[in-house]
Design a protein around this motif. Structure first.
Motif, PDB file in Angstrom:
ATOM      1  N   SER A 182      -4.918 -14.754   4.570  1.00 22.72           N
ATOM      2  CA  SER A 182      -5.127 -13.607   5.464  1.00 22.72           C
ATOM      3  C   SER A 182      -5.017 -12.272   4.732  1.00 22.72           C
ATOM      4  CB  SER A 182      -4.126 -13.650   6.620  1.00 22.72           C
ATOM      5  OG  SER A 182      -2.793 -13.618   6.127  1.00 22.72           O
ATOM      6  N   ILE A 183      -4.309 -12.260   3.611  1.00 22.23           N
ATOM      7  CA  ILE A 183      -4.134 -10.989   2.889  1.00 22.23           C
ATOM      8  C   ILE A 183      -4.579 -11.072   1.437  1.00 22.23           C
ATOM      9  CG2 ILE A 183      -2.177 -10.351   4.359  1.00 22.23           C
ATOM     10  CD1 ILE A 183      -0.385 -10.923   1.847  1.00 22.23           C
ATOM     11  N   SER A 184      -5.001 -12.229   0.957  1.00 22.57           N
ATOM     12  CA  SER A 184      -5.254 -12.403  -0.475  1.00 22.57           C
ATOM     13  C   SER A 184      -6.322 -11.449  -0.991  1.00 22.57           C
ATOM     14  CB  SER A 184      -5.634 -13.854  -0.779  1.00 22.57           C
ATOM     15  OG  SER A 184      -6.795 -14.224  -0.056  1.00 22.57           O
ATOM     16  N   SER A 185      -7.418 -11.304  -0.254  1.00 20.63           N
ATOM     17  CA  SER A 185      -8.495 -10.429  -0.720  1.00 20.63           C
ATOM     18  C   SER A 185      -8.036  -8.980  -0.792  1.00 20.63           C
ATOM     19  CB  SER A 185      -9.709 -10.548   0.211  1.00 20.63           C
ATOM     20  OG  SER A 185     -10.236 -11.853   0.177  1.00 20.63           O
ATOM     21  N   ASP A 186      -7.357  -8.527   0.271  1.00 20.27           N
ATOM     22  CA  ASP A 186      -6.858  -7.148   0.278  1.00 20.27           C
ATOM     23  C   ASP A 186      -5.813  -6.940  -0.812  1.00 20.27           C
ATOM     24  OD1 ASP A 186      -8.458  -6.367   2.385  1.00 20.27           O
ATOM     25  OD2 ASP A 186      -7.009  -7.004   3.896  1.00 20.27           O
ATOM     26  N   ALA A 187      -4.962  -7.952  -1.034  1.00 24.24           N
ATOM     27  CA  ALA A 187      -3.923  -7.829  -2.069  1.00 24.24           C
ATOM     28  C   ALA A 187      -4.554  -7.721  -3.458  1.00 24.24           C
ATOM     29  CB  ALA A 187      -2.983  -9.026  -2.001  1.00 24.24           C
ATOM     30  N   VAL A 188      -5.570  -8.531  -3.715  1.00 28.60           N
ATOM     31  CA  VAL A 188      -6.247  -8.471  -5.020  1.00 28.60           C
ATOM     32  C   VAL A 188      -6.910  -7.114  -5.209  1.00 28.60           C
ATOM     33  CG1 VAL A 188      -8.173  -9.414  -6.364  1.00 28.60           C
ATOM     34  CG2 VAL A 188      -6.580 -10.960  -5.198  1.00 28.60           C
ATOM     35  N   LEU A 189      -7.536  -6.600  -4.151  1.00 28.81           N
ATOM     36  CA  LEU A 189      -8.198  -5.291  -4.227  1.00 28.81           C
ATOM     37  C   LEU A 189      -7.185  -4.184  -4.510  1.00 28.81           C
ATOM     38  CD1 LEU A 189     -11.048  -4.154  -3.985  1.00 28.81           C
ATOM     39  CD2 LEU A 189     -10.567  -3.693  -1.569  1.00 28.81           C
ATOM     40  N   GLU A 190      -6.030  -4.236  -3.835  1.00 33.94           N
ATOM     41  CA  GLU A 190      -4.986  -3.241  -4.082  1.00 33.94           C
ATOM     42  C   GLU A 190      -4.470  -3.341  -5.519  1.00 33.94           C
ATOM     43  OE1 GLU A 190      -3.692  -0.752  -2.271  1.00 33.94           O
ATOM     44  OE2 GLU A 190      -5.213  -1.139  -0.762  1.00 33.94           O
ATOM     45  N   CYS A 191      -4.242  -4.559  -5.976  1.00 37.55           N
ATOM     46  CA  CYS A 191      -3.735  -4.750  -7.349  1.00 37.55           C
ATOM     47  C   CYS A 191      -4.726  -4.192  -8.375  1.00 37.55           C
ATOM     48  CB  CYS A 191      -3.489  -6.229  -7.623  1.00 37.55           C
ATOM     49  SG  CYS A 191      -2.064  -6.912  -6.750  1.00 37.55           S
ATOM     50  N   SER A 192      -6.001  -4.429  -8.157  1.00 35.77           N
ATOM     51  CA  SER A 192      -7.000  -3.923  -9.110  1.00 35.77           C
ATOM     52  C   SER A 192      -7.029  -2.399  -9.109  1.00 35.77           C
ATOM     53  CB  SER A 192      -8.384  -4.494  -8.785  1.00 35.77           C
ATOM     54  OG  SER A 192      -8.821  -4.029  -7.520  1.00 35.77           O
ATOM     55  N   SER A 193      -6.784  -1.781  -7.953  1.00 31.94           N
ATOM     56  CA  SER A 193      -6.752  -0.315  -7.907  1.00 31.94           C
ATOM     57  C   SER A 193      -5.544   0.239  -8.648  1.00 31.94           C
ATOM     58  CB  SER A 193      -6.752   0.173  -6.454  1.00 31.94           C
ATOM     59  OG  SER A 193      -5.524  -0.121  -5.815  1.00 31.94           O
ATOM     60  N   PHE A 194      -4.447  -0.517  -8.673  1.00 30.55           N
ATOM     61  CA  PHE A 194      -3.244  -0.061  -9.378  1.00 30.55           C
ATOM     62  C   PHE A 194      -3.482   0.028 -10.888  1.00 30.55           C
ATOM     63  CE2 PHE A 194      -0.460  -2.098  -5.855  1.00 30.55           C
ATOM     64  CZ  PHE A 194      -0.702  -0.998  -5.044  1.00 30.55           C
TER      65      PHE A 194
ATOM     66  N   GLU B  87     -11.825  -3.262 -14.185  1.00 29.10           N
ATOM     67  CA  GLU B  87     -10.599  -2.504 -14.448  1.00 29.10           C
ATOM     68  C   GLU B  87      -9.876  -3.008 -15.700  1.00 29.10           C
ATOM     69  OE1 GLU B  87     -10.043   0.091 -12.842  1.00 29.10           O
ATOM     70  OE2 GLU B  87     -11.416  -0.199 -11.163  1.00 29.10           O
ATOM     71  N   LEU B  88     -10.008  -4.298 -15.991  1.00 27.01           N
ATOM     72  CA  LEU B  88      -9.289  -4.869 -17.140  1.00 27.01           C
ATOM     73  C   LEU B  88      -9.824  -4.345 -18.464  1.00 27.01           C
ATOM     74  CD1 LEU B  88      -8.934  -8.622 -16.094  1.00 27.01           C
ATOM     75  CD2 LEU B  88      -7.231  -6.804 -15.918  1.00 27.01           C
ATOM     76  N   ALA B  89     -11.102  -4.077 -18.543  1.00 27.79           N
ATOM     77  CA  ALA B  89     -11.718  -3.711 -19.822  1.00 27.79           C
ATOM     78  C   ALA B  89     -11.035  -2.516 -20.462  1.00 27.79           C
ATOM     79  CB  ALA B  89     -13.206  -3.426 -19.609  1.00 27.79           C
ATOM     80  N   ALA B  90     -10.720  -1.498 -19.664  1.00 26.77           N
ATOM     81  CA  ALA B  90     -10.140  -0.271 -20.224  1.00 26.77           C
ATOM     82  C   ALA B  90      -8.724  -0.474 -20.749  1.00 26.77           C
ATOM     83  CB  ALA B  90     -10.146   0.826 -19.160  1.00 26.77           C
ATOM     84  N   LEU B  91      -8.066  -1.560 -20.340  1.00 27.96           N
ATOM     85  CA  LEU B  91      -6.669  -1.787 -20.740  1.00 27.96           C
ATOM     86  C   LEU B  91      -6.539  -2.579 -22.033  1.00 27.96           C
ATOM     87  CD1 LEU B  91      -5.084  -2.625 -17.262  1.00 27.96           C
ATOM     88  CD2 LEU B  91      -5.169  -0.436 -18.438  1.00 27.96           C
TER      89      LEU B  91
ATOM     90  N   ARG C  14       0.810  -1.218   0.000  1.00 31.62           N
ATOM     91  CA  ARG C  14       0.000   0.000   0.000  1.00 31.62           C
ATOM     92  C   ARG C  14       0.843   1.268   0.000  1.00 31.62           C
ATOM     93  NH1 ARG C  14      -4.037  -2.621   4.527  1.00 31.62           N
ATOM     94  NH2 ARG C  14      -5.560  -3.490   3.056  1.00 31.62           N
ATOM     95  N   ASN C  15       2.150   1.107   0.172  1.00 33.33           N
ATOM     96  CA  ASN C  15       3.053   2.262   0.189  1.00 33.33           C
ATOM     97  C   ASN C  15       3.492   2.592  -1.235  1.00 33.33           C
ATOM     98  OD1 ASN C  15       5.773   3.634   0.339  1.00 33.33           O
ATOM     99  ND2 ASN C  15       5.189   3.652   2.504  1.00 33.33           N
TER     100      ASN C  15
ATOM    101  N   LEU D  92       3.873  -0.009 -13.054  1.00 32.56           N
ATOM    102  CA  LEU D  92       3.022  -0.460 -11.956  1.00 32.56           C
ATOM    103  C   LEU D  92       1.899  -1.356 -12.482  1.00 32.56           C
ATOM    104  CD1 LEU D  92       2.162  -0.323  -8.975  1.00 32.56           C
ATOM    105  CD2 LEU D  92       0.890   1.762  -9.536  1.00 32.56           C
ATOM    106  N   LYS D  93       1.293  -0.967 -13.595  1.00 27.78           N
ATOM    107  CA  LYS D  93       0.211  -1.782 -14.162  1.00 27.78           C
ATOM    108  C   LYS D  93       0.723  -3.140 -14.624  1.00 27.78           C
ATOM    109  CE  LYS D  93      -1.393   1.686 -16.786  1.00 27.78           C
ATOM    110  NZ  LYS D  93      -2.251   2.511 -17.664  1.00 27.78           N
ATOM    111  N   GLN D  94       1.902  -3.164 -15.217  1.00 23.03           N
ATOM    112  CA  GLN D  94       2.475  -4.447 -15.643  1.00 23.03           C
ATOM    113  C   GLN D  94       2.703  -5.362 -14.447  1.00 23.03           C
ATOM    114  OE1 GLN D  94       6.049  -3.734 -17.841  1.00 23.03           O
ATOM    115  NE2 GLN D  94       5.017  -2.900 -19.611  1.00 23.03           N
TER     116      GLN D  94
END
Length: 845
Positions: free
Chosen positions: A251-263, A301-305, A225-226, A271-273
């Motif tokens: 324990s972190i998979s859901s949060d990690a996926v959410l962060e990745c999708s925001s990137f 998020e994938l559609a726009a890429l 997140r930093n 960063l996107k790659q």
């Protein structure tokens, strides 16, 4: 000595200059070993490492590091002697710079000797390395962290080296985790701690235990997140996700996926790659722990890429979609169909779609068809692909039609044979319908060809449909039918190749198109793995003798297009079965008919590629290049083309011939202006001069340019320059421009040789720069004149930058005169802003 050692890799390459392939690290290492007494060097270094001077030790370690890099390891036998000295160098009392160099050298040792047994050295080095991780100097800490990472990755007998060293692993993890969780430290240390943690968890996660993992993973999520550490954290998460240990990261998979999708919304390509790669790894390993809302968030998020403006990102997006559909078909297939598929269908209309992005799109359609999810079946996907042509606002390009056809082929390959047969029968019915739209027919022709590359379609009587298209269709339809026929022969060579050969002999009106079909087949065959004479004959369905006889019989055809196609077929056949083809081509170069000789030598251009059969070519290349002295212009043109191709693609092949006493003189001779090759053509009341030697001069200059780039050591610069000078005053402007660019390149490479004739070359340059267009000149003539002057000014600027160019009085006077002319000075200012004032690459002849 260290600098000399660094250059030895280049020297090693020269030793093996006649090798077929570029020197590999292994061969370079072997060459260095032959030139260098490694044992003696290491013994001397070991002796110097006992010296009291820390600077001497530091330089010895730098030398060792360079030696490891050059040899790509090579010091496994000296580990027992080297490690104790390194241990002392990283002792707490050692100087900072020495400690950094010792740790860096140790890291190189571990990296380049992956299979070596470091077991006994871990006990000795471990405490010092762990202590260095906690050092207050950020450089020492960062390098020590990387050493821990390399130790983690070391294996012995296929297992992690540290797997049985629980106490050391836990101590190392504690030190690394301390760095990972600390906030107030240098960025380099933070990144090294993140990378090393990822390596430890992925390799030794079972040793660490659940308690350590549960404390580590939340910190990794914080680093994700930093903003400053998120890219490094993404890579570390990918490393953990790819682990064979299947580390529990629930324990972190859901949060990690959410962060990745925001990137994916960020305006940062790197960063996107990294986010897309990490998402793919997380889905592949932990698809079951990702909820449906999370999948939906990612899909949005994938559609726009998915766009042709960034094909690499599109490729990564499509790879992620394929992974999602394979790992969680019920949850993700409707999402991909809703968000990504419409953008993918739009992408198929783009003529820019190619390479990995197109391959990933083909894989996506095949995966969707194989998922068997209701609402996303084969027929629905096929209809959507066929509908791209109807939805397009304008007729699609051949590239776009080919992309759609390849996706249709992938779809058909993912379904049972019965369904594929039914689909093909429908295609044939539409192709036979005179009222079907041309774009639809073009797409179906491409699709049939693509399907035929992988399946035997000889039972569908496609010959009649394709021959009708070849005889009666538009030019685009004929070209598509030709390629389709060649592609069909790929999947059923023994059935379709005899038919193609029969039609080439019988159908004179469409012979070029039928030869194009044959070329398509041969091109596809050359792309197959493996080569060799017997295998090559088998790959042509046992028809190689007939193919050769037919092609050799067409070498003297009056139609230049037919001859070009024959030459390409023969040249590409030379890649499949050189032992059969090259001797036959050697026979052709001795024929009396000039067009036959020209076709034979021109074929060599298509044989001398990255996959060229070097051993066979080395024995006959001189026979082909000897035609540069032929009496016929058309033959000399072909020989010059073959020489340029050889010099560009396989310089070692022609190096022995360049040493002969005939090739370079003959090449230089073709640069000369020959009045006997100029003829006058009557055009009513006007007369027009045609210079038949102009193309020869262009080709000769192109060869000289290639030789200067690839084999400069074989050229006599003075002689080279002497023949180049004459072309600065050529009758034709495009030849002058080619000569200017070649002179500029030579001035950069050999300034002192060029300076000797600088006053002489200034005269033709001055003549061009002082010339003014006629008042009656057309806009096109004025534009050509300005372009010639700009090219001359580019050359003058490069020449002026040579050392001591001002000592050449005529040149300096010309340069001063240029600066006095407002128009020419503006050109100088414009050209001088270009990078280094160097010459642009020569245009193709």
């Amino acid at each position: 000595f260290k600098d000399l050692l660094r250059q030895s890799q280049g020297s090693a390459d020269v030793v093996d200059a006649m090798d077929e392939d570029p020197p590999s690290l292994g061969r370079s290492s072997a060459s260095v070993l032959r030139m260098l007494d490694v044992d003696r060097v290491v013994k001397v270094v070991l002796k110097q490492l006992k010296d009291k001077s820390f600077k001497t030790k530091e330089k010895c370690l730098e030398l060792l590091r360079e030696l490891i890099a050059v040899l790509n390891g090579g010091l496994g036998a000296y580990l027992n002697a080297l490690i104790p000295d390194m241990e002392r160098a990283i002792d707490k009392a050692a100087k900072t710079s020495l400690k950094v160099e010792a740790l860096t050298c140790l890291c190189a040792l571990l990296e380049k000797h992956p299979g070596a047994d470091f077991t006994q050295h871990v006990t000795k080095l471990g405490p010092a390395v762990i202590a260095s991780v906690s050092d207050c100097n950020y450089k020492i800490s960062a390098v020590a962290l990387r050493v821990c990472g390399r130790l983690t990755l070391c294996t012995l007998n296929g297992k992690p080296l540290l797997a049985a060293s629980n106490p050391f692993v836990l101590n190392m993890y504690t030190a690394v985790f301390s760095r990972l969780s600390s906030q107030d430290q240098d960025l380099e240390v933070k990144e090294a701690a993140i990378v090393t943690t990822g390596q430890i968890v992925s390799t030794l996660g079972d040793v660490l235990g659940p308690e350590n993992l549960n404390s580590c993973l939340p910190v990794m999520l914080e680093r994700l997140r930093n903003e400053t550490t998120r890219v490094t954290s993404l890579k570390a998460l990918s490393t953990i996700a790819r682990s064979e240990l299947k580390i529990d990261v629930s324990s972190i998979s859901s949060d990690a996926v959410l962060e990745c999708s925001s990137f994916l919304r960020k305006n940062d390509r790197g960063l996107k790659q990294a986010a897309l790669t990490t998402l793919t790894d997380l889905v592949a390993s932990y698809s079951g722990s990702i909820s449906a809302p999370l999948y939906q968030s990612v899909a949005r998020e994938l559609a726009a890429l998915v766009t042709d403006a960034e094909l690499h990102l599109t490729h990564l997006v499509l790879q992620l979609c394929v992974c999602m559909v394979r790992c969680a078909p019920q949850a993700t297939t409707p999402l991909v169909q809703q968000f990504v598929l419409p953008r993918s269908l739009l992408l198929l209309q783009s003529p820019l779609l190619q390479g990995p992005a197109r391959a990933s799109l083909r894989s996506l359609f095949a995966t969707l068809a194989a998922s068997a999810v209701p609402g996303c079946g084969f027929q629905q996907l096929l209809d959507e692909l066929l509908g791209v042509v109807k939805a397009a606002p304008a007729p699609l390009s051949r590239q776009s039609l080919s992309s759609i056809a390849q996706c249709i082929s992938s779809l058909c390959g993912a379904v049972p044979p019965e369904q594929r047969t039914q689909t093909l029968q429908g295609f044939i019915a539409q192709l036979s319908d005179p009222g079907a739209p041309e774009q639809a027919k073009l797409l179906l022709l491409h699709a049939v060809g693509e399907i035929g590359k992988g399946f035997d379609l000889s039972g569908f009587a496609l010959e009649k449909v394709l021959m009708a298209a070849l005889l009666e269709g538009s030019e685009d339809t004929k070209a598509a039918a030709s390629l389709a026929l060649g592609s069909l022969a790929m999947g059923a060579t023994r059935q379709f190749l005899p038919y193609i050969l029969q039609q080439v002999a019988a159908q004179t009106e469409i012979r070029y198109l039928l030869l194009q079909a044959l070329r398509q087949l041969i091109t596809l065959k050359t792309a197959e793995e493996g080569k060799g004479s017997s295998e090559g004959g088998d790959r042509m369905g046992g028809e190689l003798p007939r193919v050769l006889e037919l092609l050799m019989g067409q070498c003297g055809a009056e139609d230049e297009g037919v001859r070009s196609m024959v030459a390409e077929c023969l040249g590409r056949l030379g890649l499949i079965c050189p032992a059969e083809v090259l001797p036959r081509l050697q026979e052709l170069v001795k024929q009396e008919h000039a067009l036959t000789r020209a076709t034979a030598v021109y074929a060599l251009k298509f044989t001398i590629t990255d996959k060229a059969p070097m051993a066979e070519l080395a024995g006959c290349i001189a026979d082909f290049l000897a035609l540069i002295r032929d009496g016929e212009i058309v033959v000399r043109k072909a020989a010059l083309t073959a020489l340029n191709s050889s010099a560009h693609n396989k310089p070692p092949l022609i190096r022995p011939v360049l040493s002969s006493d005939w090739l370079l003189p003959a090449l230089y001779g073709e640069t000369a202006y020959k009045k006997e090759l100029v003829r006058t053509v009557n055009l009513g009341p006007f007369q027009h001069k045609v210079d038949d030697g102009a193309e020869l001069r262009k080709l000769a200059l192109a060869c000289m340019d290639t030789l200067l780039d690839k084999s400069a050591d074989k050229l006599d610069t003075s002689l080279f320059l002497q023949h180049l000078q004459a072309r600065l005053s050529d009758e034709l402007d495009d030849i002058k421009q080619a000569a200017y660019q070649l002179l500029s390149k030579l001035a950069v490479r050999e300034p002192f040789c060029v300076r000797e004739v600088l006053d002489l070359v200034s005269e033709p340059l001055q003549a061009v720069l002082s010339k003014r267009p006629k008042e009656s000149a057309s806009p096109q003539d004025i534009e050509r004149h300005n372009e010639l002057q700009r090219s001359a000014i580019q050359t003058v600027v490069v020449l002026h930058k040579m050392p001591e160019s001002s000592t050449c009085l005529k040149f300096q006077a010309m340069y001063d005169g240029i600066l006095q002319d407002a128009k020419l000075k503006a050109l100088v200012d414009s050209v001088s802003t270009d990078a280094d004032g160097t010459a642009p690459p020569m245009p193709p002849p």
